[in-house]
Design a protein around this motif. Structure first.
Motif, PDB file in Angstrom:
ATOM      1  N   TYR A  49      68.971 104.671  33.256  1.00  0.00           N
ATOM      2  CA  TYR A  49      69.357 104.428  34.638  1.00  0.00           C
ATOM      3  C   TYR A  49      68.160 104.568  35.579  1.00  0.00           C
ATOM      4  N   ARG A  50      67.267 103.562  35.553  1.00  0.00           N
ATOM      5  CA  ARG A  50      66.121 103.474  36.460  1.00  0.00           C
ATOM      6  C   ARG A  50      65.773 102.013  36.677  1.00  0.00           C
ATOM      7  N   ARG A  51      64.652 101.756  37.360  1.00  0.00           N
ATOM      8  CA  ARG A  51      64.173 100.389  37.585  1.00  0.00           C
ATOM      9  C   ARG A  51      63.102 100.053  36.552  1.00  0.00           C
ATOM     10  N   TYR A  52      63.169  98.821  36.045  1.00  0.00           N
ATOM     11  CA  TYR A  52      62.198  98.326  35.068  1.00  0.00           C
ATOM     12  C   TYR A  52      61.610  97.027  35.609  1.00  0.00           C
ATOM     13  N   GLY A  56      65.410  83.081  25.658  1.00  0.00           N
ATOM     14  CA  GLY A  56      64.229  83.590  26.338  1.00  0.00           C
ATOM     15  C   GLY A  56      64.037  85.076  26.132  1.00  0.00           C
ATOM     16  N   PHE A  57      62.770  85.502  26.081  1.00  0.00           N
ATOM     17  CA  PHE A  57      62.390  86.905  25.926  1.00  0.00           C
ATOM     18  C   PHE A  57      61.592  87.326  27.154  1.00  0.00           C
ATOM     19  N   THR A  58      61.794  88.561  27.596  1.00  0.00           N
ATOM     20  CA  THR A  58      61.031  89.149  28.697  1.00  0.00           C
ATOM     21  C   THR A  58      60.791  90.608  28.350  1.00  0.00           C
ATOM     22  N   ALA A  59      59.716  91.189  28.848  1.00  0.00           N
ATOM     23  CA  ALA A  59      59.479  92.621  28.649  1.00  0.00           C
ATOM     24  C   ALA A  59      59.360  93.285  30.016  1.00  0.00           C
ATOM     25  N   LEU A  60      60.166  94.313  30.233  1.00  0.00           N
ATOM     26  CA  LEU A  60      60.151  95.094  31.465  1.00  0.00           C
ATOM     27  C   LEU A  60      59.860  96.539  31.095  1.00  0.00           C
ATOM     28  N   ASN A  61      59.161  97.253  31.958  1.00  0.00           N
ATOM     29  CA  ASN A  61      58.896  98.642  31.601  1.00  0.00           C
ATOM     30  C   ASN A  61      58.935  99.575  32.799  1.00  0.00           C
ATOM     31  N   ASN A  62      59.162 100.841  32.476  1.00  0.00           N
ATOM     32  CA  ASN A  62      59.096 101.941  33.421  1.00  0.00           C
ATOM     33  C   ASN A  62      58.439 103.078  32.654  1.00  0.00           C
ATOM     34  N   GLU A  63      57.165 103.331  32.954  1.00  0.00           N
ATOM     35  CA  GLU A  63      56.348 104.294  32.221  1.00  0.00           C
ATOM     36  C   GLU A  63      56.356 103.930  30.740  1.00  0.00           C
ATOM     37  N   GLU A  64      56.798 104.831  29.854  1.00  0.00           N
ATOM     38  CA  GLU A  64      56.720 104.564  28.421  1.00  0.00           C
ATOM     39  C   GLU A  64      57.918 103.779  27.893  1.00  0.00           C
ATOM     40  N   GLY A  95      60.528  78.378  36.024  1.00  0.00           N
ATOM     41  CA  GLY A  95      59.734  79.176  36.933  1.00  0.00           C
ATOM     42  C   GLY A  95      59.096  80.385  36.308  1.00  0.00           C
ATOM     43  N   LEU A  96      58.330  81.066  37.143  1.00  0.00           N
ATOM     44  CA  LEU A  96      57.642  82.297  36.790  1.00  0.00           C
ATOM     45  C   LEU A  96      57.754  83.220  37.999  1.00  0.00           C
ATOM     46  N   ALA A  97      58.252  84.419  37.811  1.00  0.00           N
ATOM     47  CA  ALA A  97      58.508  85.296  38.950  1.00  0.00           C
ATOM     48  C   ALA A  97      58.276  86.754  38.590  1.00  0.00           C
ATOM     49  N   LEU A  98      57.887  87.532  39.598  1.00  0.00           N
ATOM     50  CA  LEU A  98      57.855  88.989  39.478  1.00  0.00           C
ATOM     51  C   LEU A  98      59.262  89.488  39.732  1.00  0.00           C
ATOM     52  N   SER A  99      59.720  90.408  38.906  1.00  0.00           N
ATOM     53  CA  SER A  99      61.096  90.873  39.076  1.00  0.00           C
ATOM     54  C   SER A  99      61.233  92.293  38.574  1.00  0.00           C
ATOM     55  N   TYR A 100      62.350  92.899  38.919  1.00  0.00           N
ATOM     56  CA  TYR A 100      62.736  94.152  38.280  1.00  0.00           C
ATOM     57  C   TYR A 100      64.237  94.159  38.120  1.00  0.00           C
ATOM     58  N   THR A 159      77.441  97.589  41.253  1.00  0.00           N
ATOM     59  CA  THR A 159      77.049  97.564  42.657  1.00  0.00           C
ATOM     60  C   THR A 159      76.505  96.182  43.004  1.00  0.00           C
ATOM     61  N   TRP A 160      76.694  95.759  44.239  1.00  0.00           N
ATOM     62  CA  TRP A 160      76.142  94.471  44.699  1.00  0.00           C
ATOM     63  C   TRP A 160      74.725  94.646  45.224  1.00  0.00           C
ATOM     64  N   ASN A 161      74.296  95.882  45.466  1.00  0.00           N
ATOM     65  CA  ASN A 161      72.971  96.135  46.032  1.00  0.00           C
ATOM     66  C   ASN A 161      71.896  95.977  44.952  1.00  0.00           C
ATOM     67  N   PRO A 162      71.054  94.939  45.024  1.00  0.00           N
ATOM     68  CA  PRO A 162      70.040  94.737  43.984  1.00  0.00           C
ATOM     69  C   PRO A 162      68.812  95.623  44.168  1.00  0.00           C
ATOM     70  N   PHE A 163      68.725  96.331  45.288  1.00  0.00           N
ATOM     71  CA  PHE A 163      67.525  97.129  45.560  1.00  0.00           C
ATOM     72  C   PHE A 163      67.751  98.607  45.269  1.00  0.00           C
TER      73      PHE A 163
END
Length: 196
Positions: free
Chosen positions: A139-142, A156-164, A179-184, A192-196
């Protein structure tokens, strides 16, 4: 003389019941907070084949590359999601996280993106989770870079990280996206509807 004796009063009975309940709960608490055990590549591919159907060859190849980089996943998430973008975008999903020794947990995810990205898609999603220290750590942001290039369908494959901790979404779905985008992605225990 034995250390155990029969409770002689109501107060003793309540103390005895509280002690017994605490002792019984300790193994469950320890199990919930321990680091999940790793899954083998074969287990992940088998579960992916059941989840995605006939595209497991692509999953096996992607998993082999990921395992070379991060080791074996110690959790995975099965769910569905939808997203859309025109320069800026949003993605929402829900599913269940599976661990070998700490049970299952419902998870929801949502997040924004910004970049050269346009289109919409709906996906069945399997997320491989590497180096998860305990089940609550999901339960954090990646954050990461998300690339999409498919018309009608794709994998499609993507890699997201938060520290280790690394989360690798594997998406198979329908839509048109390029496309190509920065995301988390933000993982939460409740919708929740809040994406932030």
């Amino acid at each position: 003389m034995s250390a155990w004796h029969r409770p002689s009063s109501r107060r003793d009975l309540f103390r005895f019941a509280a002690s017994a309940a605490a002792c019984a709960a300790l193994p469950g608490l320890a199990r919930a907070n321990q680091r999940p055990e790793a899954f083998t590549s074969g287990e992940i591919v088998e579960n992916g084949h059941r989840f995605f159907g006939s595209i497991s060859r692509g999953l096996a190849e992607g998993l082999e590359q990921a395992n070379k980089k991060w080791g074996r996943p110690n959790a995975y998430i099965l769910g569905q999601e939808a997203g859309g973008a025109f320069v800026g975008g949003l993605r929402y999903g829900e599913g269940k996280m599976f661990t070998r020794n700490a049970g299952q947990k419902p998870v929801f995810w949502q997040g924004p993106s910004i970049g050269l990205d346009a289109g919409a898609d709906g996906d069945r999603t399997m997320m491989l989770v590497y180096n998860l220290p305990d089940v609550e750590a999901i339960y954090r942001r990646y954050a990461g870079v998300n690339g999409s290039a498919y018309l009608v369908g794709g994998l499609g494959f993507t890699a997201l990280n938060n520290e280790e901790v690394v989360v690798m979404p594997v998406r198979a779905g329908l839509g048109a996206r390029l496309g190509l985008a920065l995301s988390y992605l933000k993982f939460t225990p409740d919708s929740t509807w809040n994406p932030f």
